[in-house]
Motif scaffolding. Structure first.
Motif, mmCIF file in Angstrom:
data_model
loop_
_atom_site.group_PDB
_atom_site.id
_atom_site.type_symbol
_atom_site.label_atom_id
_atom_site.label_comp_id
_atom_site.label_asym_id
_atom_site.label_seq_id
_atom_site.Cartn_x
_atom_site.Cartn_y
_atom_site.Cartn_z
ATOM 1 N N LEU A 4 -5.192 -3.202 6.045
ATOM 2 C CA LEU A 4 -5.575 -4.129 4.984
ATOM 3 C C LEU A 4 -6.233 -3.398 3.828
ATOM 4 O O LEU A 4 -6.040 -3.753 2.672
ATOM 5 C CB LEU A 4 -6.503 -5.215 5.530
ATOM 6 C CG LEU A 4 -5.855 -6.199 6.509
ATOM 7 C CD1 LEU A 4 -6.902 -7.170 7.039
ATOM 8 C CD2 LEU A 4 -4.714 -6.949 5.851
ATOM 9 N N ASP A 5 -7.005 -2.353 4.125
ATOM 10 C CA ASP A 5 -7.618 -1.555 3.059
ATOM 11 C C ASP A 5 -6.537 -0.880 2.215
ATOM 12 O O ASP A 5 -6.617 -0.843 0.996
ATOM 13 C CB ASP A 5 -8.544 -0.483 3.637
ATOM 14 C CG ASP A 5 -9.775 -1.062 4.293
ATOM 15 O OD1 ASP A 5 -10.166 -2.190 3.944
ATOM 16 O OD2 ASP A 5 -10.337 -0.385 5.172
ATOM 17 N N VAL A 6 -5.535 -0.322 2.874
ATOM 18 C CA VAL A 6 -4.439 0.344 2.170
ATOM 19 C C VAL A 6 -3.699 -0.671 1.314
ATOM 20 O O VAL A 6 -3.408 -0.430 0.139
ATOM 21 C CB VAL A 6 -3.484 1.034 3.171
ATOM 22 C CG1 VAL A 6 -2.255 1.552 2.460
ATOM 23 C CG2 VAL A 6 -4.209 2.157 3.897
ATOM 24 N N GLU A 7 -3.384 -1.822 1.869
ATOM 25 C CA GLU A 7 -2.675 -2.854 1.110
ATOM 26 C C GLU A 7 -3.500 -3.310 -0.088
ATOM 27 O O GLU A 7 -2.966 -3.461 -1.194
ATOM 28 C CB GLU A 7 -2.341 -4.058 1.990
ATOM 29 C CG GLU A 7 -1.596 -5.129 1.200
ATOM 30 C CD GLU A 7 -1.200 -6.331 2.041
ATOM 31 O OE1 GLU A 7 -0.865 -7.359 1.428
ATOM 32 O OE2 GLU A 7 -1.210 -6.237 3.280
ATOM 33 N N TRP A 10 -3.142 -0.685 -2.908
ATOM 34 C CA TRP A 10 -1.886 -0.648 -3.658
ATOM 35 C C TRP A 10 -1.683 -1.919 -4.442
ATOM 36 O O TRP A 10 -1.119 -1.909 -5.524
ATOM 37 C CB TRP A 10 -0.688 -0.250 -2.816
ATOM 38 C CG TRP A 10 -0.165 -1.162 -1.749
ATOM 39 C CD1 TRP A 10 -0.318 -1.006 -0.409
ATOM 40 C CD2 TRP A 10 0.616 -2.346 -1.916
ATOM 41 N NE1 TRP A 10 0.307 -2.031 0.258
ATOM 42 C CE2 TRP A 10 0.895 -2.868 -0.639
ATOM 43 C CE3 TRP A 10 1.115 -3.031 -3.024
ATOM 44 C CZ2 TRP A 10 1.628 -4.022 -0.427
ATOM 45 C CZ3 TRP A 10 1.857 -4.192 -2.817
ATOM 46 C CH2 TRP A 10 2.103 -4.670 -1.540
ATOM 47 N N ARG A 11 -2.165 -3.072 -3.926
ATOM 48 C CA ARG A 11 -2.059 -4.311 -4.701
ATOM 49 C C ARG A 11 -2.916 -4.230 -5.968
ATOM 50 O O ARG A 11 -2.487 -4.650 -7.036
ATOM 51 C CB ARG A 11 -2.466 -5.513 -3.860
ATOM 52 C CG ARG A 11 -1.408 -5.905 -2.860
ATOM 53 C CD ARG A 11 -1.745 -7.227 -2.176
ATOM 54 N NE ARG A 11 -0.736 -7.569 -1.218
ATOM 55 C CZ ARG A 11 0.425 -8.133 -1.525
ATOM 56 N NH1 ARG A 11 0.727 -8.412 -2.770
ATOM 57 N NH2 ARG A 11 1.297 -8.416 -0.574
ATOM 58 N N GLU A 12 -4.101 -3.663 -5.837
ATOM 59 C CA GLU A 12 -4.985 -3.497 -7.003
ATOM 60 C C GLU A 12 -4.315 -2.602 -8.046
ATOM 61 O O GLU A 12 -4.333 -2.895 -9.237
ATOM 62 C CB GLU A 12 -6.308 -2.885 -6.553
ATOM 63 C CG GLU A 12 -7.304 -2.687 -7.674
ATOM 64 C CD GLU A 12 -8.600 -2.100 -7.143
ATOM 65 O OE1 GLU A 12 -9.027 -1.070 -7.682
ATOM 66 O OE2 GLU A 12 -9.166 -2.674 -6.189
ATOM 67 N N ARG A 13 -3.692 -1.526 -7.591
ATOM 68 C CA ARG A 13 -3.028 -0.614 -8.527
ATOM 69 C C ARG A 13 -1.840 -1.293 -9.203
ATOM 70 O O ARG A 13 -1.636 -1.159 -10.401
ATOM 71 C CB ARG A 13 -2.562 0.639 -7.799
ATOM 72 C CG ARG A 13 -1.947 1.626 -8.753
ATOM 73 C CD ARG A 13 -1.708 2.948 -8.132
ATOM 74 N NE ARG A 13 -1.179 3.832 -9.174
ATOM 75 C CZ ARG A 13 -0.638 4.975 -8.925
ATOM 76 N NH1 ARG A 13 -0.555 5.434 -7.711
ATOM 77 N NH2 ARG A 13 -0.169 5.711 -9.915
#
Length: 111
Positions: A4-7, A10-13
């Motif tokens: 979830l941290d990784v997702e 990348w969603r923020e980026r």
């Protein structure tokens, strides 16, 4: 670090980047993005349409999107002489001639 941290990262980026896509007869032939901090990202043009002005139009779209008065930045692989010449023609200047840890040169287009 969880998935979830990784997702979330990348969603923020993705949310911080506006991406332009060039299409020709319904086929995607190029892309370029601009980040919130005025960096040109993900520039690509299909080999079949290189030299036709598609890349110029993508850079112009990104530059128009960037905040008025702010310089536009990019990173290009050291040794990509064609890319450096193209960006120079578009008004970018090399700001860090030594490659960074990822092997890229930094370029800026003053406003």
């Amino acid at each position: 670090m969880s998935d979830l941290d990784v997702e979330a990262r990348w969603r923020e980026r993705l949310e911080a980047v506006v991406t332009y896509v060039a299409c020709l007869d319904g086929t995607d032939v190029g892309t370029a993005g601009v980040s919130a901090d005025h960096e040109l990202l993900g520039m690509w043009v299909a080999p079949a349409v290189r030299g036709t002005g598609v890349a110029d139009r993508l850079v112009d779209a990104v530059a128009r999107h960037a905040t008025a008065g702010a310089p536009l930045h990019l990173r290009v692989m050291a040794g990509n002489d064609v890319g450096v010449r193209f960006y120079t023609r578009c008004g970018f200047v090399v700001t860090h001639p030594e490659p960074d840890v990822e092997g890229c040169l930094s370029m800026t287009r003053p406003r």
